[in-house]
Design a protein around this motif. Sequence first.
Motif, short mmCIF file in Angstrom:
data_model
loop_
_atom_site.label_atom_id
_atom_site.label_comp_id
_atom_site.label_asym_id
_atom_site.label_seq_id
_atom_site.Cartn_x
_atom_site.Cartn_y
_atom_site.Cartn_z
N GLN B 46 26.13 41.24 50.47
CA GLN B 46 25.98 41.64 48.91
C GLN B 46 24.94 42.74 48.83
O GLN B 46 24.80 43.50 48.06
CB GLN B 46 25.67 40.03 48.30
N ALA B 47 23.71 42.33 49.65
CA ALA B 47 22.80 43.09 49.74
C ALA B 47 22.90 44.65 49.96
O ALA B 47 22.62 45.50 49.43
CB ALA B 47 21.57 42.70 50.68
N ALA B 48 23.88 44.68 50.92
CA ALA B 48 24.36 46.05 51.63
C ALA B 48 25.00 46.74 50.28
O ALA B 48 25.01 47.92 49.97
CB ALA B 48 25.38 45.88 52.73
N LEU B 49 25.90 45.88 49.52
CA LEU B 49 26.70 46.40 48.59
C LEU B 49 25.77 47.26 47.66
O LEU B 49 26.11 48.20 46.68
CB LEU B 49 27.55 45.61 47.84
N GLU B 50 24.36 46.47 47.35
CA GLU B 50 23.60 47.18 46.22
C GLU B 50 23.02 48.36 46.78
O GLU B 50 22.35 49.09 45.88
CB GLU B 50 22.37 46.05 46.19
N GLN B 51 23.20 48.97 48.12
CA GLN B 51 22.71 50.44 48.41
C GLN B 51 23.71 51.36 47.60
O GLN B 51 23.28 52.52 47.65
CB GLN B 51 23.15 50.51 49.80
N PHE B 52 24.92 51.01 47.09
CA PHE B 52 25.73 51.93 46.57
C PHE B 52 25.78 51.93 45.02
O PHE B 52 25.85 50.77 44.67
CB PHE B 52 27.23 51.93 47.24
N SER B 53 26.13 53.04 44.49
CA SER B 53 26.18 52.95 42.92
C SER B 53 27.60 52.30 42.73
O SER B 53 28.60 52.14 43.46
CB SER B 53 26.43 54.55 42.36
N PRO B 54 27.93 51.81 41.44
CA PRO B 54 29.11 51.14 40.99
C PRO B 54 30.27 52.16 41.13
O PRO B 54 31.24 51.64 41.48
CB PRO B 54 28.63 50.99 39.53
N THR B 55 30.07 53.36 40.92
CA THR B 55 31.23 54.41 40.95
C THR B 55 31.98 54.51 42.60
O THR B 55 32.87 54.28 42.66
CB THR B 55 30.85 55.81 40.51
N GLU B 56 30.58 54.67 43.29
CA GLU B 56 31.07 54.73 44.71
C GLU B 56 31.85 53.26 45.14
O GLU B 56 32.77 53.39 45.76
CB GLU B 56 29.96 54.70 45.69
N ILE B 57 31.19 52.17 44.78
CA ILE B 57 31.69 50.99 45.30
C ILE B 57 33.39 50.79 44.61
O ILE B 57 34.11 50.51 45.51
CB ILE B 57 31.05 49.66 44.53
N SER B 211 40.31 53.22 41.10
CA SER B 211 39.34 53.19 40.11
C SER B 211 40.20 52.56 38.65
O SER B 211 39.55 52.34 37.65
CB SER B 211 38.71 54.54 39.50
N SER B 212 41.50 52.46 38.70
CA SER B 212 42.35 52.24 37.48
C SER B 212 43.18 50.87 38.05
O SER B 212 43.96 50.62 38.58
CB SER B 212 43.04 53.34 36.76
N GLU B 213 42.90 49.85 36.77
CA GLU B 213 43.62 48.52 36.93
C GLU B 213 45.03 48.69 36.83
O GLU B 213 45.81 48.25 37.46
CB GLU B 213 43.28 47.60 36.04
N ASN B 214 45.37 49.74 35.90
CA ASN B 214 46.84 49.84 35.43
C ASN B 214 47.72 50.75 36.18
O ASN B 214 48.69 51.33 36.07
CB ASN B 214 47.13 50.32 33.94
N ALA B 215 46.89 51.51 37.31
CA ALA B 215 47.59 52.59 38.04
C ALA B 215 47.94 52.26 39.37
O ALA B 215 47.89 53.05 40.21
CB ALA B 215 46.77 53.69 37.97
N GLY B 216 48.08 51.04 39.77
CA GLY B 216 48.78 50.52 40.94
C GLY B 216 50.01 51.49 41.49
O GLY B 216 49.93 51.55 42.70
N TRP B 217 50.79 51.85 40.67
CA TRP B 217 51.75 52.61 41.23
C TRP B 217 51.61 53.71 41.86
O TRP B 217 52.28 54.21 42.65
CB TRP B 217 52.94 52.55 40.19
N VAL B 218 50.38 54.52 41.30
CA VAL B 218 50.07 55.54 41.66
C VAL B 218 49.63 55.46 43.40
O VAL B 218 49.83 56.54 44.32
CB VAL B 218 48.63 55.97 41.08
N ARG B 219 49.42 54.31 43.63
CA ARG B 219 49.10 54.26 45.30
C ARG B 219 50.53 54.83 46.08
O ARG B 219 50.18 55.19 47.26
CB ARG B 219 49.01 52.81 45.68
N TYR B 220 51.55 54.72 45.59
CA TYR B 220 52.74 54.99 46.43
C TYR B 220 52.96 56.61 46.44
O TYR B 220 53.53 57.21 47.17
CB TYR B 220 54.18 54.54 45.79
N LEU B 221 52.14 57.34 45.51
CA LEU B 221 52.10 58.59 45.64
C LEU B 221 51.17 59.39 46.78
O LEU B 221 51.33 60.56 47.10
CB LEU B 221 51.82 59.20 44.23
N SER B 222 50.34 58.43 47.25
CA SER B 222 49.07 59.20 47.96
C SER B 222 49.32 58.52 49.49
O SER B 222 49.16 57.20 49.44
CB SER B 222 47.83 58.93 47.50
#
Lengths: 305, 268
Positions: B46-57, B211-222
């Motif tokens: 948890q402490a380690a995670l705080e090293q990163f910005s929310p965006t990066e996470i 980064s998007s909850e609704n874009a799960g299907w996009v995973r298949y494109l990459s």
Amino acid sequence: MSPVVDIRSLTKRYGKARGVEDVTFQVEQGEIFGFIGPNGAGKTTTIRTLLGFLRPTSGSARIFDLDVVSQGQEIKKRIGYLPADVNYYDDMRAGELLDLSARFHGVAASARIAELSQALGLDLGKRIRSLSTGNRKKVGIVQALLHEPDLLILDEPTSGLDPLVQHTFFELLRAEKEQGRTIFFSSHVLSEVQRLCDRVAIIRDGRIIDVERVDGLGVGQYKRVRVKLRNPGATLDLPGAHRPAGPGADVELIYRGGIDDLVKQLARHEVEDVWIEDPPLEEIFLHYYQGDAERSAADGDGVAR
Amino acid sequence: MSGVLFRNELRRHRRGFLIWAAVLPLLSLFRMAEYPTFYRENRNAQAALEQFSPTEIELFGLDSLRLTEIVDYYGGRIYSLLLLLGSVYVIMLAATILAKEEDDKTVEFLLVKPVTRSSVVTAKLAAVVVYTVALNLVLFLAVWGMFAAFEQEGYDLGTLAVLSVGSLLVHLAFVVVGFLLSVYVVRARTVYPISISLVLLAYFLLIVANSSENAGWVRYLSFFAYVDAADIVRNGAISAVYLVLFASVITAGTVLSYLTYNRKDLSA
């Protein structure tokens, strides 16, 4: 015995470039066969189809009685090809490239490579990148000859070669012919075809318009003559002079007839200077095929003057 | 396959390979060397995670990794970079190895030799695959060495192996895509930007998917999303759906490359 090259009703149409239509001719074992026509007439398209770079739209082409589309690999063991523009791996040395070529053919050719390069004056240690057009052409020539192919296919072989090398090259070709090999070569320069070939096919606008022996070829007798006369009022009276430029100091004409008559006619005048040369192929076609009404209509737009 | 051509291709592309095979482990080393310090300074994940910005996470899915463990640290901070850079290398190699011959017209030298077009494709493809496998092997061994050198609480070699197989699959998929592309697009000036754009697009789609909850299907494109580090660390395996997709893309692309190249007219 079947012909070495047997092209029947070959048609290739593609894209914007002009293809070839209904091309038929045969090249026999042991002959030097010229393939002449103006630039853009379809010579290279025909050759590229023979080599399997292009697929025919219709018709067929066979080499050594093998089909060029389905049996290319067999055919290529026995042919040597010199392209009009030699494009090889720039970063390789000439010698490395030729060794590679020999390895593809599975032959040990270092002696022959050395011998041919020496005859042509080619430095094998130089990188292709640094070679002039003429020297690249030499690499191409050695590449085409090194595995002693039964058939040589040469596309505009002399372009870029200086006259001295051209002479050496023609001697190499004659030596190949003496060994019983067949040579098929394209050119838009009539004089080199005349010097070397037994028979020619003439192609124009993608169609074969004539196949005949070089010595029976009417076009061979054409000369372009330009005369500068001392007396501006004089006129030349020459048989076969297709295009007298009218009275004047400079007379320019396409001449067909005995050279002796030409010289004697000229001798009657005070001549300041004279040029006698091979006319460009386009110009010969204009005159050679003038009798054919249909064709002369097409000729009109192809000729500048 | 033409052995002469294959060996010649390996020789011609050796230098490029050596550069990439040196640079990528070196890049990894810089970040892996930071791990022991990172570990000491952050006693728990948890402490380690705080090293990163929310965006990066969010973008790199760091919250599902336990970054104090060396495999997770590698998976979150280095793996995707290696995937991306390796893909750029292999797609450029694959997209030009055949096309450049046609663009430079050296293919005329090749195809008047006693070789079939198929054997040319095989030799070229084989050379690219050899270098792709070699690059991934080098990376695997290098990272393994770094794990051994920098580990604090031990490491799971199996997970690293699965991650490495995943990387190989992504790279092979891009090899096939690049190779197929180059059968159609010959001009080097065009094929370079298109192939690199494809890789960057795939990376961008991964970020969208993460980064998007609704874009799960996009995973298949990459392809990158097929080997998500957090998934692999959590499950110790690549999901079967993605394995099937990899196999399909690689097989279909290869078959299509052969068929098309065998029939095409070479450009003048």
